[in-house]
Structure formats: structure tokens, C-alpha cells
Design a protein around this motif. Structure first.
Motif, short mmCIF file in Angstrom:
data_model
loop_
_atom_site.label_atom_id
_atom_site.label_comp_id
_atom_site.label_asym_id
_atom_site.label_seq_id
_atom_site.Cartn_x
_atom_site.Cartn_y
_atom_site.Cartn_z
N ASP A 141 -7.42 -21.31 5.17
CA ASP A 141 -8.55 -20.49 5.57
C ASP A 141 -8.58 -19.27 4.64
N ASN A 142 -9.73 -18.98 4.07
CA ASN A 142 -9.82 -17.88 3.12
C ASN A 142 -9.55 -16.52 3.76
N GLU A 143 -9.49 -16.47 5.09
CA GLU A 143 -9.16 -15.23 5.78
C GLU A 143 -7.66 -15.11 6.09
N ASN A 144 -6.92 -16.17 5.80
CA ASN A 144 -5.49 -16.18 6.12
C ASN A 144 -4.70 -15.55 4.98
N ALA A 145 -4.71 -14.23 4.94
CA ALA A 145 -4.12 -13.48 3.83
C ALA A 145 -2.62 -13.76 3.69
N GLY A 160 -10.55 -22.18 -6.53
CA GLY A 160 -11.84 -21.71 -6.06
C GLY A 160 -11.90 -21.69 -4.55
N VAL A 161 -13.08 -21.42 -4.03
CA VAL A 161 -13.30 -21.35 -2.59
C VAL A 161 -14.42 -22.31 -2.20
N LEU A 162 -14.13 -23.16 -1.22
CA LEU A 162 -15.14 -24.06 -0.67
C LEU A 162 -15.84 -23.31 0.47
N ARG A 163 -17.09 -22.98 0.28
CA ARG A 163 -17.80 -22.15 1.25
C ARG A 163 -18.23 -22.96 2.46
N ALA A 164 -17.88 -22.45 3.65
CA ALA A 164 -18.30 -23.05 4.92
C ALA A 164 -18.09 -24.56 4.92
N ASN A 165 -16.91 -25.00 4.46
CA ASN A 165 -16.72 -26.44 4.29
C ASN A 165 -16.28 -27.18 5.54
N MET A 166 -15.92 -26.43 6.60
CA MET A 166 -15.54 -27.10 7.84
C MET A 166 -15.64 -26.12 9.01
N PRO A 167 -15.74 -26.65 10.23
CA PRO A 167 -15.77 -25.76 11.39
C PRO A 167 -14.46 -25.00 11.54
N LYS A 168 -14.52 -23.82 12.13
CA LYS A 168 -13.31 -23.08 12.44
C LYS A 168 -12.54 -23.82 13.54
N PRO A 169 -11.28 -23.47 13.76
CA PRO A 169 -10.47 -24.13 14.79
C PRO A 169 -11.12 -24.05 16.17
N PRO A 170 -10.78 -24.97 17.07
CA PRO A 170 -11.33 -24.95 18.42
C PRO A 170 -11.17 -23.59 19.08
N SER A 178 -12.72 -22.29 2.79
CA SER A 178 -11.36 -22.75 2.47
C SER A 178 -11.03 -22.44 1.01
N ILE A 179 -9.95 -21.71 0.79
CA ILE A 179 -9.49 -21.45 -0.56
C ILE A 179 -8.66 -22.65 -1.02
N VAL A 180 -8.84 -23.05 -2.26
CA VAL A 180 -8.11 -24.17 -2.85
C VAL A 180 -7.21 -23.64 -3.96
N LEU A 181 -5.92 -23.96 -3.88
CA LEU A 181 -4.96 -23.59 -4.91
C LEU A 181 -4.22 -24.85 -5.36
N SER A 182 -3.55 -24.78 -6.49
CA SER A 182 -2.84 -25.97 -6.95
C SER A 182 -1.72 -25.60 -7.90
N ILE A 183 -0.83 -26.58 -8.08
CA ILE A 183 0.22 -26.53 -9.09
C ILE A 183 0.17 -27.86 -9.84
#
Length: 204
Positions: A141-145, A160-170, A178-183
Motif C-alpha cells: 500500500d503506497n500509504e504504508n510508510a 512506480g505506483v499503480l493508481r487505485a489498482n485494488m480495493p482497500k482491505p475489508p 500500490s507501490i511496486v519495487l523490485s530487485i
């Protein structure tokens, strides 16, 4: 090259942590987190809060393993001789030599203790050097610092960031970014492995 299947008896271990396949019988080891620490599930798309929630969480993890697209681990902390949480390889794509690493959570008493670095070292080494993975992806979650900072600290790079790509948790309204990172494998071998190892040594 096609990825080999991950044996069900796989154990990843060092002097601090042991990780093995998460199974339905492990509910008893993790139940107190479900009952006593509801805040750790705030950003989780599949909540393990409450006894029923934890059983459901483990059931979904086990179903994913049976289907061959994930491998969930239970995490045991040798320092305290107690179970600490769970993490997972998922979205395993053998034809692309990629997977995602996530669904990671630890009890509050294990957060910030260095346990996560030990886990990530073992998981990434196994992914890149044993399985032959070319890319490990992380999402949050892009808010999960806190989670994002932990991923950047081990060397993950932001894609990058996937904007509004899924509903928030119940129980929460709106949609999550959703922020996407990789190695990448070459990054692991050339710099990130040594970086994590140096941090493990200095934290001892």
C-alpha cells in the motif's frame, strides 16, 4: 530456463531465524497475534485478525501452495524461541523466472529487531541463487510508510505506483494505490547481497 518446483520440505535457516512451509496446523502458533494484535493487519488485504480470520488466512495460503503459485513460510525467531509471523513467495511464474515476495508480517515485539533482514537475506539468496529467479517484485500500500522504508533499506528500487489498482482491505473505504519495487538478479549479485550481509554483521 524453467524454474524448479520448491520442495515442500524446504527450510531456510541461519543463526537467528528458521522458515519452513506454513501449514494449517500452525494456526496454534500464530493465534495470539490474531487475537491480541489487530493493528498489524491494517494494510493487509487478507486479514488474520480473530481466530476465524487466522484460519482463513492460513487456508488461503495453503490453497495457493497446493495450486503451485505460492510458497508461504512461517517464521521462527531463534533469539526468543518463538514464532514471529509469516512471509510468502507468490505469483510464481516459472515461464518468466519471476516471483513476488510479500504477505510479510511480524508480531509487534519482533518489529525493528533485525529479524526481517535475516529473513530477507535468506529468501532473496534462495530465490536468486537456488531457484534462478531473474526478478523479485515487492508491492505495498503506497500509504504504508514503514513497509516501504523496510524494502528500500534492503536495496529494493521503486518501479512506480499503480493508481487505485485494488480495493482497500475489508472495513476500509476507497481504493488503494500500490507501490511496486523490485530487485534484479544482477543487482543482488553485484551489490544488494553484500549490502544486507554488512547490515547483519553490524547489527550483531
Amino acid at each position: 530456463m524453467t524454474l524448479p518446483p520448491i520442495p515442500a520440505d524446504t527450510v531456510l535457516e541461519d543463526d537467528r531465524v528458521l522458515m519452513r512451509l506454513l501449514q494449517p496446523g500452525d494456526n496454534e502458533h500464530l493465534l495470539h497475534f490474531a487475537k491480541e494484535q489487530p493493528n498489524i493487519w491494517h494494510y493487509s488485504l487478507i486479514s488474520g485478525a480473530t481466530e476465524a480470520g487466522m484460519k482463513h488466512y492460513i487456508s488461503i495460503a495453503s490453497d495457493g501452495h497446493a495450486a503451485g503459485h505460492s510458497f508461504p513460510f512461517i517464521v521462527y525467531d531463534k533469539k526468543t524461541n518463538s514464532y514471529a509471523g509469516s512471509t510468502r513467495f507468490y505469483d510464481i511464474q516459472p515461464e518468466l523466472n519471476t516471483l513476488q515476495l510479500g504477505y510479510t508480517w511480524y508480531g509487534q515485539e519482533f518489529q525493528g529487531t533485525g529479524l526481517n533482514r535475516h529473513c530477507k537475506m535468506l529468501l532473496l539468496q534462495f530465490a536468486f541463487e537456488t531457484l534462478g529467479i531473474e526478478r523479485v517484485e515487492f508491492r505495498a500500500d503506497n500509504e504504508n510508510a514503514r513497509s516501504i522504508a523496510a524494502m528500500k533499506a534492503i536495496g529494493c528500487r521503486v518501479d512506480g505506483v499503480l493508481r487505485a489498482n485494488m480495493p482497500k482491505p475489508p472495513g476500509q473505504t476507497g481504493r488503494r494505490d500500490s507501490i511496486v519495487l523490485s530487485i534484479l538478479k544482477e543487482e543482488w549479485l553485484s551489490e544488494i547481497k553484500a549490502h544486507i550481509m554488512s547490515r547483519l554483521v553490524t547489527s550483531q
